[in-house]
Design a protein around this motif. Structure first.
Motif, PDB file in Angstrom:
ATOM      1  N   THR A 174       0.814  -1.208   0.000  1.00 26.95           N
ATOM      2  CA  THR A 174       0.000   0.000   0.000  1.00 26.95           C
ATOM      3  C   THR A 174       0.844   1.254   0.000  1.00 26.95           C
ATOM      4  O   THR A 174       0.355   2.330  -0.280  1.00 26.95           O
ATOM      5  CB  THR A 174      -0.923   0.053   1.239  1.00 26.95           C
ATOM      6  OG1 THR A 174      -0.082   0.083   2.396  1.00 26.95           O
ATOM      7  CG2 THR A 174      -1.841  -1.141   1.299  1.00 26.95           C
ATOM      8  N   LYS A 175       2.117   1.122   0.360  1.00 21.59           N
ATOM      9  CA  LYS A 175       2.968   2.301   0.316  1.00 21.59           C
ATOM     10  C   LYS A 175       4.436   1.893   0.251  1.00 21.59           C
ATOM     11  O   LYS A 175       4.813   0.780   0.599  1.00 21.59           O
ATOM     12  CB  LYS A 175       2.733   3.182   1.537  1.00 21.59           C
ATOM     13  CG  LYS A 175       2.985   2.517   2.877  1.00 21.59           C
ATOM     14  CD  LYS A 175       2.703   3.528   3.978  1.00 21.59           C
ATOM     15  CE  LYS A 175       3.260   3.128   5.314  1.00 21.59           C
ATOM     16  NZ  LYS A 175       2.517   2.095   6.009  1.00 21.59           N
ATOM     17  N   GLU A 180       9.918   8.396  -2.249  1.00 17.36           N
ATOM     18  CA  GLU A 180       8.996   7.523  -1.512  1.00 17.36           C
ATOM     19  C   GLU A 180       7.562   7.967  -1.748  1.00 17.36           C
ATOM     20  O   GLU A 180       6.663   7.152  -1.964  1.00 17.36           O
ATOM     21  CB  GLU A 180       9.327   7.541  -0.024  1.00 17.36           C
ATOM     22  CG  GLU A 180       8.569   6.479   0.742  1.00 17.36           C
ATOM     23  CD  GLU A 180       8.718   6.636   2.236  1.00 17.36           C
ATOM     24  OE1 GLU A 180       9.277   5.725   2.864  1.00 17.36           O
ATOM     25  OE2 GLU A 180       8.259   7.675   2.760  1.00 17.36           O
ATOM     26  N   LYS A 181       7.336   9.277  -1.731  1.00 15.55           N
ATOM     27  CA  LYS A 181       5.983   9.765  -1.926  1.00 15.55           C
ATOM     28  C   LYS A 181       5.484   9.433  -3.331  1.00 15.55           C
ATOM     29  O   LYS A 181       4.376   8.942  -3.517  1.00 15.55           O
ATOM     30  CB  LYS A 181       5.936  11.274  -1.688  1.00 15.55           C
ATOM     31  CG  LYS A 181       4.550  11.823  -1.942  1.00 15.55           C
ATOM     32  CD  LYS A 181       4.405  13.281  -1.572  1.00 15.55           C
ATOM     33  CE  LYS A 181       2.997  13.763  -1.885  1.00 15.55           C
ATOM     34  NZ  LYS A 181       2.581  13.494  -3.271  1.00 15.55           N
ATOM     35  N   THR A 236       4.653   5.818  -3.520  1.00 14.35           N
ATOM     36  CA  THR A 236       3.401   5.515  -2.827  1.00 14.35           C
ATOM     37  C   THR A 236       2.206   5.923  -3.683  1.00 14.35           C
ATOM     38  O   THR A 236       1.233   5.180  -3.813  1.00 14.35           O
ATOM     39  CB  THR A 236       3.358   6.220  -1.463  1.00 14.35           C
ATOM     40  OG1 THR A 236       4.476   5.788  -0.688  1.00 14.35           O
ATOM     41  CG2 THR A 236       2.073   5.903  -0.720  1.00 14.35           C
ATOM     42  N   ASP A 237       2.283   7.101  -4.284  1.00 16.12           N
ATOM     43  CA  ASP A 237       1.194   7.531  -5.156  1.00 16.12           C
ATOM     44  C   ASP A 237       0.964   6.534  -6.277  1.00 16.12           C
ATOM     45  O   ASP A 237      -0.173   6.165  -6.588  1.00 16.12           O
ATOM     46  CB  ASP A 237       1.512   8.908  -5.782  1.00 16.12           C
ATOM     47  CG  ASP A 237       1.427  10.029  -4.768  1.00 16.12           C
ATOM     48  OD1 ASP A 237       1.960  11.116  -5.044  1.00 16.12           O
ATOM     49  OD2 ASP A 237       0.817   9.811  -3.692  1.00 16.12           O
ATOM     50  N   ARG A 270      -0.643   3.400  -4.964  1.00 19.26           N
ATOM     51  CA  ARG A 270      -2.053   3.580  -4.635  1.00 19.26           C
ATOM     52  C   ARG A 270      -2.903   3.647  -5.897  1.00 19.26           C
ATOM     53  O   ARG A 270      -4.004   3.106  -5.946  1.00 19.26           O
ATOM     54  CB  ARG A 270      -2.224   4.848  -3.793  1.00 19.26           C
ATOM     55  CG  ARG A 270      -1.629   4.720  -2.400  1.00 19.26           C
ATOM     56  CD  ARG A 270      -1.796   6.015  -1.617  1.00 19.26           C
ATOM     57  NE  ARG A 270      -3.204   6.326  -1.388  1.00 19.26           N
ATOM     58  CZ  ARG A 270      -3.928   5.829  -0.398  1.00 19.26           C
ATOM     59  NH1 ARG A 270      -3.389   5.004   0.462  1.00 19.26           N
ATOM     60  NH2 ARG A 270      -5.204   6.173  -0.279  1.00 19.26           N
TER      61      ARG A 270
END
Lengths: 440, 288, 279
Positions: free
Chosen positions: A223-224, A427-428, A431-432, A435
């Protein structure tokens, strides 16, 4: 009269031989992404198979790069003209599973009592087993390894029998191996690896660090991204320090050729590249008069010991075909996974043999004493701790994840971001991407 | 009967474009409203979510801005340079046929190979151009991995690739400029520059009109191959334009719905640009 | 005599510019040829070479052995010619319609055609187009490689512009002489447009010759592939490729187009004595 008999016999001969041709051969289509001289090698292996199975015809097709092949597969599946066997690359594993296009290899293995999965190397199987199930047959596997120029080491006053093991040593050695001209331009740098997320993944796995949650996506869907950790920062800092001080040459994204080029022309003293380059490096060192050394990938001095992750590709059997074609495809896949073929493939290309008995055979033949660098690569694999981190991450959106990491690394190397910022941004972005793929 | 002539003339073209371009495009563009599962296993209707996501994506907005800059600069350089070269290539000088072929060479090479060749030459340490720069200017440039050099490299490679296309048409149409006009201008004392820019250039403006829009289209739609090989949109998405972005999302990341949404935006932009162009541009075109 | 010195400096000036420009433009190809003649170990060297040392033609042998280049060259030629002819036919007819006629829906029709420029096949419609090909049974055939590309907004637009430049009096006098629109088209308009048609033919031919993505996807057998796919086959993205061999393949793929260009030049460059441009 004699002539008439002769001609009649000839005609009969032709008819019977054409009948033999007309006898139903099962057609199996095999798409792969191995270009260059590997095309011939694969065709040879297919020919060997067809000699043993005269009732099966294997049509071997090069279908572009790994990415091109996935594209073509995507299009073909949606119009029902997919092949029987396709070579998928490592990071497409989850996507191929999600696409539900394949007959899980596990099902075929379970139905075939002759096949002993136990002879296969757990390191390789663990990568391709998702939720305990093997979906594809490992075929061409590789790792990352470090080659170094022993001659240049000596020239710089370094002991060629002591390659760098830690990040600190890597930095120190690179500093000593870098020479610049009077204008400050780099003439020879310490180290190089092409700008590819794969190396980041390997650096992380060697420190026993995960990329994404849920145990690298292996015990549940990710999920991330979670690589903004101590381990991640150590990698980014190391990369950044080497770069900004000029001890490392950075290539453009995925420039395998460029980085090899630099090492072969002795513009860098250490090269981190794929294990499938062993043969090339051995030959090039000979031709360019330098002594070749090989070593494991370095890890930070205080890091946990991890392992290397499998890269490369595997064979997938496509679902939805008539039973006898699927059976024939399974026979071919089994053949390609046999020890003899794996040895042939290994010696012809440099990818690992994925089976224990193949390694045993090679060892008995004295192969590893003649080929010390192949020994390095296989040892790095065999000495890898086996856990979720070294098994590699399973992410559906892996392609996008890699792109996000590479992009942010570039920003860091260009000075737009500090390593901390770049790591956090990467990392962001990852994660996007995850998702979006998972529909969260 | 005569009234129907134009319609008959258009039949072959329209059958092909409807059947093989508009219908497939329609299907593709429809997927912009969906989230397409891997390998087309299924589609989920999500209405405009793809579009909303794109417009709130900083990187996407950047790619739009970069596209404008990239296209304007590349097209301007290409048009002017190709016109000037064409004026030289219609002269009857020794070897001109060979020169034309050599200058034409870039167009004959596929973008992927062209990109690969430039990449070799621009390798910061062992590349030919870098070597030349180092020996003459003493500087070492990371052409493809640093800002702003990556931009120059891409523009240069794009101009290099497209220029021959323009050059051919300029050669063909400059020859249609009546010789008498130039002779009388010469007699009246007009110099080479004046004759070139005040007579020849305006007279070939119908072709220029066409070439500008064609160059815009070509730079927009085929730059992805050059960018993919030379910089992969880097460093850090610096050289990522809308088309490369679309290529990444569609081909590398297999996000069909998102890529379709991007193509709709791209088409919309192109339509707007074209409408403006036709309205204001045609005024400056000089037909005989 | 003043005139001839001026002319001489003109010529020299032009020659210098052309030599410099040609060099810049053909530079990468020189590199390709050089690399194609180097054995694997000297393809990359420092200092970088520009001109070949040695003549390692074996690269060409290897290239032609690894990939059935002869067949692929044939395929590319067939495809390129078919596409060119198709585009010329549709383009001249459509360009004529838009340039010389007034009819209802003309502007809409023109925009409709023009808009296809914004719909590049390779990027946005591979999946449905492939589907259509599958439905027609055209997968892995020359039809699939050529017919979808036989309409051309480019050709139509260029030829329309060109036809617009032809004085209307010619058409009027033809009509007075009793010639119908098709007669005018074939006997007068087309011959006057030879140079433009020559120019677009070359563009069309090379555009089709450089197809990579679509042939990669729509062909299912080696014998139907085109030459650009063949060149790609020589490259192994991750593995160590022999760039000498790859360049040998590239050079083999590029030479035909340059030959076509060199030979067809007179078609669109009129003999200068007739048009009298000396600039």
């Amino acid at each position: 009269m004699k002539r008439i008999i002769f001609i009649t016999l000839l005609i009969m001969l032709l008819l019977t031989s054409s009948l033999a041709f007309a006898a139903d051969k099962v057609e199996v289509q095999f798409w792969h992404a191995m270009g260059g001289w590997r095309i011939e090698l694969l065709q040879e292996m297919a020919n060997d198979f067809m000699a043993l199975h005269p009732d099966i015809n294997v049509d071997v097709q090069y279908t572009g790069s790994y990415g091109d092949t996935i594209n073509k597969l995507n299009v073909a599946i949606q119009s029902n003209v997919a092949p029987h066997i396709v070579q998928g690359y490592d990071i497409a594993t989850q996507m191929l599973i999600d696409g539900e296009i394949a007959v899980p290899m596990q099902d075929l293995i379970d139905a075939d009592p002759e096949f002993d999965i136990g002879t296969f190397m757990p390191q390789v199987l663990n990568y391709y087993r998702v939720n305990g199930k093997l979906y594809c047959m490992p075929f061409n596997s590789s790792n990352a390894v470090m080659f170094y120029n022993r001659t240049l080491f000596e020239k710089a006053g370094l002991d060629p029998n002591k390659p760098p093991k830690t990040y600190k040593e890597l930095y120190e050695y690179s500093k000593m191996l870098t020479t610049k001209d009077d204008k400050g331009n780099v003439e020879q740098a310490g180290v190089c690896w092409n700008l590819h997320c794969w190396f980041f993944e390997e650096f992380m796995a060697k420190q026993n660090a995960a990329l994404v949650d849920n145990n690298n996506g292996r015990t549940g869907r990710p999920t991330k991204a979670i690589f903004n950790s101590d381990a991640g920062l150590k990698v980014f800092n190391m990369w950044n320090d080497l770069s900004k001080d000029g001890y490392m040459i950075n290539t453009k994204v995925h420039d395998w050729t460029g980085s090899r080029n630099l090492f072969i022309s002795q513009k860098v003293a250490m090269l981190i590249t794929s294990t499938s380059d062993v043969a090339l490096m051995v030959k090039s060192a000979e031709e360019n008069d330098f002594e070749l050394g090989s070593a494991f990938m370095p890890i930070p001095a205080d890091a946990e010991t991890g392992g290397v992750v499998i890269g490369g590709g595997s064979l997938w059997i496509v679902a939805g075909k008539p039973e006898e074609e699927t059976k024939a495809a399974w026979e071919f896949v089994k053949f390609m996974a046999e020890s003899a073929q794996q040895i042939k493939w290994h010696t012809g290309t440099g990818y690992f043999p994925v089976r224990k008995d193949a390694v045993e055979d090679l060892l008995a033949k004295g192969y590893y004493s003649e080929s010390p660098h192949n020994l390095t690569t296989i040892m790095q694999l065999l000495l890898s701790t086996q856990n979720y981190n070294s098994n590699g991450a399973i992410i559906g959106a892996f392609a996008e994840v890699r792109n996000a990491v590479e992009s942010n690394v570039q920003k860091m190397l260009n000075g737009d971001m500090t390593p901390e910022e770049a790591l956090a941004a990467a990392e962001k972005d990852c994660t996007d991407a995850i998702r979006e793929y998972e529909g969260l | 009967m005569k009234k129907w002539t134009p319609y008959f003339l258009l039949v072959p073209t329209f059958i092909i474009i409807v059947l093989f371009i508009y219908i497939p495009a329609g299907f593709s563009l429809r997927t912009s409203l969906y989230r397409v599962l891997p390998f087309g296993r299924g589609m989920q209707f999500i209405a405009f979510r793809n579009f909303i996501r794109l417009f709130s994506d900083v990187d996407y907005i950047y790619s739009v801005k970069f596209t404008i800059v990239y296209v304007v600069i590349t097209v301007s350089i290409t048009i002017l340079l190709s016109f000037l070269i064409a004026t030289q290539l219609i002269k009857k000088v020794p070897g001109v046929r060979l020169f034309r072929t050599l200058i034409f060479a870039p167009y004959a090479v596929s973008p992927a190979i062209a990109g690969a060749l430039w990449t070799f030459m621009l390798n910061p340490v062992v590349g030919h151009i870098s070597y030349f720069f180092q020996r003459t200017f003493g500087i070492q440039v990371e052409w493809l991995t640093s800002k702003p050099h990556a931009f120059y490299a891409i523009v240069f490679a794009s101009v290099w690739k497209i220029l021959p296309f323009d050059m051919i048409f300029y050669i063909a149409s400059i020859q249609n400029v009546p010789g008498e006009m130039l002779e009388s201008a010469k007699i009246e004392g007009a110099g080479v520059m004046q004759r070139t820019w005040k007579i020849i250039f305006p007279l070939v403006s119908p072709i220029t009109f066409y070439l500008v829009i064609m160059n815009i289209v070509v730079t927009m739609f085929s730059s992805f191959a050059i960018i993919d090989v030379m910089t992969k949109g880097g460093p850090g998405q610096f050289t990522t334009n809308m088309i490369y972005r679309m290529y990444l999302d569609g081909f590398y990341f297999q996000k069909q719905g998102v890529a379709s949404a991007q193509s709709i935006i791209l088409i919309a932009v192109m339509i707007v640009v074209t409408l403006i162009y036709f309205k204001f541009g045609e005024r400056h075109v000089h037909y005989q | 005599m003043k005139i001839s010195t001026k002319k001489k400096t003109d010529v020299i000036f032009t020659e210098i510019i052309l030599i410099i420009m040609s060099f810049i433009f053909v530079l990468p190809l020189i590199l390709a040829v050089t690399m194609s003649l180097q054995p694997a170990k000297s393809v990359f060297s420092f200092p970088p070479k520009f001109f070949p040392t040695g003549f390692h033609w074996q690269n060409y042998l290897v290239a032609f052995r690894t990939v059935p280049f002869v067949r692929l060259l044939l395929n590319s030629t067939i495809v390129a010619i078919m596409v060119t002819v198709g585009k010329l036919i549709t383009g001249t007819l459509a360009g004529y319609a838009f340039a010389n006629f007034k009819f209802f829906g003309k502007n809409f029709g023109f925009s409709f055609l023009f808009a296809t420029l914004f719909l590049p096949a390779e990027l946005i419609m591979i999946v449905p187009l492939f589907s259509i090909m599958a439905k027609f049974g055209w997968v892995n055939t020359y039809w699939a490689l050529t017919i979808p590309f036989m309409a051309s907004a480019t050709n139509t637009f260029i030829l329309r512009q060109h036809f617009l430049m032809i004085p209307k009096e010619l058409e009027d006098s033809a009509r007075i002489d009793g010639a119908g629109p098709m007669a005018y088209f074939i006997k007068i308009l087309l011959p006057l447009s030879k140079s433009m048609i020559g120019g677009v033919s070359i563009i069309n031919f090379i555009y089709a010759w450089n197809f990579y993505l679509w042939p990669l996807i729509i062909t299912m057998e080696d014998r139907m592939k085109t030459v650009q796919v063949g060149v790609k086959m020589l490259i192994d993205a991750e593995g160590a490729s022999n760039w000498g061999v790859i360049m040998a393949g590239t050079v083999s793929a590029v030479i035909p187009t340059l030959l076509v260009f060199f030979i067809l030049q007179p078609l669109f460059v009129k003999s200068l004595t007739r048009s009298g441009i000396k600039g």
